[in-house]
Design a protein around this motif. Structure first.
Motif, PDB file in Angstrom:
ATOM      1  N   LYS A 144      23.553  26.934  42.636  1.00  0.00           N
ATOM      2  CA  LYS A 144      21.945  26.084  41.849  1.00  0.00           C
ATOM      3  C   LYS A 144      21.658  25.697  43.364  1.00  0.00           C
ATOM      4  N   ALA A 157      12.311  21.474  39.271  1.00  0.00           N
ATOM      5  CA  ALA A 157      13.197  23.442  39.365  1.00  0.00           C
ATOM      6  C   ALA A 157      14.422  23.096  39.098  1.00  0.00           C
ATOM      7  N   SER A 158      15.024  24.612  38.956  1.00  0.00           N
ATOM      8  CA  SER A 158      16.360  24.885  39.457  1.00  0.00           C
ATOM      9  C   SER A 158      16.763  26.392  39.369  1.00  0.00           C
ATOM     10  N   ARG A 159      16.515  26.765  40.015  1.00  0.00           N
ATOM     11  CA  ARG A 159      17.550  28.207  40.204  1.00  0.00           C
ATOM     12  C   ARG A 159      18.804  28.439  39.804  1.00  0.00           C
ATOM     13  N   SER A 160      19.082  29.303  39.851  1.00  0.00           N
ATOM     14  CA  SER A 160      20.542  29.755  40.027  1.00  0.00           C
ATOM     15  C   SER A 160      21.225  31.181  40.691  1.00  0.00           C
TER      16      SER A 160
END
Lengths: 425, 257
Positions: free
Chosen positions: B107, B119-122
């Protein structure tokens, strides 16, 4: 901070109108099936945002294979049958509505058995519009070859910036060109007042459906995206009929009552989200209960608004049908899409946007050209991207989705750590 | 007062015990095998032993990770995104990008100056299993996973491993062996492959801090990430424990009411 509880269905709303909805949908399916079996009326298959008003005006009973695709997804029959279509050369990477539906046909399986049907009613003609994607044409042509039936349609523009008069004119000409084939199968001439009436009913249905969806601009929102994917049934399969209009008058009244009473769906609404992209039909209930358990309401969506046709005008039926088919979100370029999403985020006062990147539906997955990042920068609205699919659950990870949704809601809480000392000792 | 944070991942289960000041007084990492409940008992038992406190004295337990639901005594469960961000921010205390590289889905987490996740994104689903892929690669290269880093360091050049999918990448490893690439070249290629997948997840902004088990055992991934991004990339102390430590800090918040 929230403890992550096991989702509970009791946190979600129920609708009084749903009893009538069930009757209406059952009558639709059995009505088309009876016409197909008894040859009491011509039967057509039509794409979900295709020119259905022409068919209504010519007395067709109309079946919508995308609706069947959604039922196959929601009932999870899709997973059992898609492989049959893959083996015929229909790739797992193309529309899983198509592969579900063709697979179901080959496997002789259908959720329509619950209505007493043996499967999708066999049509006399198939009518498509590629305003949403090319797959619908390939899908219908499979059946055209299988049953030796006429397949006619509109080859539309896609990725439109502004909808120009020249675009509308070109689609109008194509609609006019369809009429002789539709008349030949129906065995009658197109009656102008009948077409005007069908367009008027479609427009009324569209306006009422939009009012229902817009009721969720209220806090708390009385209608969630998950509820709306069920409630939109008549707007899809009965567009152009008086029954659809009557239903949405009923639903609109109930939603008004809910707004007055402050009844939210779900009951607890700490955060409001917008959903862009296709539903994940086989996980609709799970996602609905998960969001509800997190006190988060998905209040609006691009998808459910796809059956709002502001351009329809009974005074200029064909031209307004052409314009309506081109103004759809799915047929537009990135610029109009971003402006639309910014407007919706503002009107529905959302705290964040969820983009569903559906593996087999590139045309209705709007994160593949940087739109989510541009939107986040421009409007400062937090964005979550969920990988998944409309029907192919092999493309969806329950665990990954749950983790990402929970993390997103935690992000919305804007948790700022308390300042404890210590550390790595 | 003592509290615990437990991070139940697909490769390791980690427990951190902290005192009332948020200082780590016990920690343990056990490989994930069999039932998560057993791994939890083992890791937590060892961490409590180091802390010299009985389980009954735990004022709160926060669980995170893939199997957070398998901790019957948890007083709360939070996502690994939040816990890794908290663990990292507690150490660094400034705006940063946290890159969590664990056994399953890495992530990219953006954290503001106050420690809040913005914000986060995997990684996308078809590229999951990154840490697990390195374990599989070790098997095909016939070395213990802890030797993979030495092998990579010894290589003068990398053999290209480029598939999104860890299963396809595994097949690539076998193919490269057949073609005569050295184990070192393939090991280095695997590390670079992971760095490339991470760079594809989201835009990275300085400063970047790495958490998770992969950088603990395979620092070559971090080296490759720094080289290929031309950004400053640092590894947090005890990176494999960052999620459990963050969870323990949330447990402390809860115990303090």
């Amino acid at each position: 901070m929230p403890t992550v509880n096991r989702p509970s269905r009791s946190a979600e709303a129920t609708f009084r109108s749903s009893a009538r909805l069930k009757e209406l949908m059952a009558a639709h399916f059995t009505g088309v099936d009876r016409a197909a079996r008894e040859k009491s009326a011509p039967v057509a298959w039509c794409t979900s945002v295709g020119p259905v008003e022409l068919l209504r005006a010519l007395g067709y009973q109309v079946f919508f294979p995308e609706n069947h695709g959604a039922l196959l997804g929601a009932s999870r029959v899709a997973g059992e049958v898609m492989g049959r279509a893959h083996a015929l050369g229909y790739s797992p990477d193309i529309c899983s509505y198509l592969t579900s539906d063709i697979g179901a046909y080959l496997a002789r399986k259908s959720p329509l058995t619950r209505y007493g049907l043996s499967g999708a009613p066999r049509p006399d003609l198939l009518l498509y519009s590629t305003n949403q994607c090319r797959e619908v044409r390939d899908w219908f042509e499979f059946y055209g070859r299988e049953w030796n039936l006429p397949v006619v349609g509109v080859t539309s523009f896609r990725d439109l910036g502004e909808v120009e008069d020249s675009h509308v004119e070109a689609i109008t000409r194509q609609l006019e060109g369809l009429i002789p084939a539709l008349e030949a199968v129906a065995g009658r001439r197109l009656d102008a007042p009948a077409l005007e009436q069908a367009v008027e009913r479609s427009r009324t249905c569209s306006d009422l459906w939009r009012d229902c969806l817009n009721s969720s601009a209220s806090r708390p929102a009385p209608l969630s995206f998950f509820d709306a994917t069920i409630q939109m049934g008549p707007a899809v399969v009965l567009r152009g009929t008086a029954e659809a209009c009557d239903y949405y008058r009923l639903l609109k009244a109930e939603l008004s009552e809910r707004v007055t009473a402050g009844a939210g769906a779900p009951h607890r609404e700490r955060f409001r989200l917008y959903w862009d992209g296709m539903p994940i039909w086989g996980r609709l209930r799970d996602l609905s209960t998960l969001f509800a358990s997190l006190g988060t309401s998905v209040v609006a969506s691009t998808y459910c608004n796809s059956w709002v046709f502001d351009a329809l005008d009974p005074r200029d039926p064909l031209r307004s049908m052409a314009r309506a088919s081109l103004e759809l979100f799915i047929a537009r370029a990135e610029g109009p899409k971003q402006r639309y999403l910014e407007r919706m985020a503002h009107e529905f006062s959302v705290d964040g946007l969820v983009f569903h990147d559906a593996r087999t539906c590139p045309n209705n997955s709007n994160v593949r050209f940087g739109l989510a990042q541009r939107l986040r920068r421009a409007s400062h609205v937090p964005v979550l991207v969920l990988d998944g699919d409309l029907n192919d659950l092999r493309c969806f990870s329950d665990e990954q989705a749950r983790t990402n949704i929970e993390a997103f809601v935690e992000q919305l809480e804007g948790a700022v750590p308390a300042t404890a000392g210590g550390g790595h000792g | 007062m003592v509290v615990a944070g437990v991070d139940l991942g697909t490769e390791c289960v980690k427990t951190v015990v902290v005192d009332g000041d948020g200082k780590i007084v016990g920690r343990a990492t056990v490989p994930t095998r069999g039932y998560f409940q057993d791994c939890f008992q083992e890791a937590t038992g060892t961490a409590l032993q180091e802390a010299k406190v009985p389980a009954a004295q735990l004022a709160a337990v926060c669980a995170t990770g893939f199997a957070a639901s398998c901790v019957p005594i948890a007083s709360q469960a939070l996502s690994e995104t939040l816990c890794h961000a908290r663990g990292a921010w507690h150490t660094v205390k400034k705006e940063m990008t946290v890159v969590d590289i664990g056994g399953r889905d890495p992530k990219v987490i953006h954290v503001d100056a106050r420690g809040a996740v913005t914000a986060s994104r995997s990684v996308r689903k078809c590229a999951v299993g990154i840490g697990t892929f390195l374990m599989f690669a070790s098997r095909h290269l016939d070395v213990h996973p802890t030797r993979l880093m030495d092998l990579a360091t010894s290589a003068a050049k990398a053999a290209p491993v480029g598939s999104y999918c860890s299963v396809f990448s595994e097949v690539e490893v076998i193919e490269l062996l057949r073609q005569g690439s050295t184990a070192g070249e393939i090991a280095l290629g695997c590390m670079i492959s992971i760095a490339d997948r991470i760079l594809e997840i989201d835009h990275l902004e300085n400063p970047i801090y790495i958490t998770g088990g992969v950088c603990e055992y395979f620092p070559g991934v971090v080296k490759a990430l720094a080289e290929r991004s031309a950004l400053s990339v640092e590894i947090l102390p005890e990176p494999i424990l960052a999620g459990a430590f963050g969870a323990a800090l949330y447990a402390l918040d809860q115990a303090r009411g």
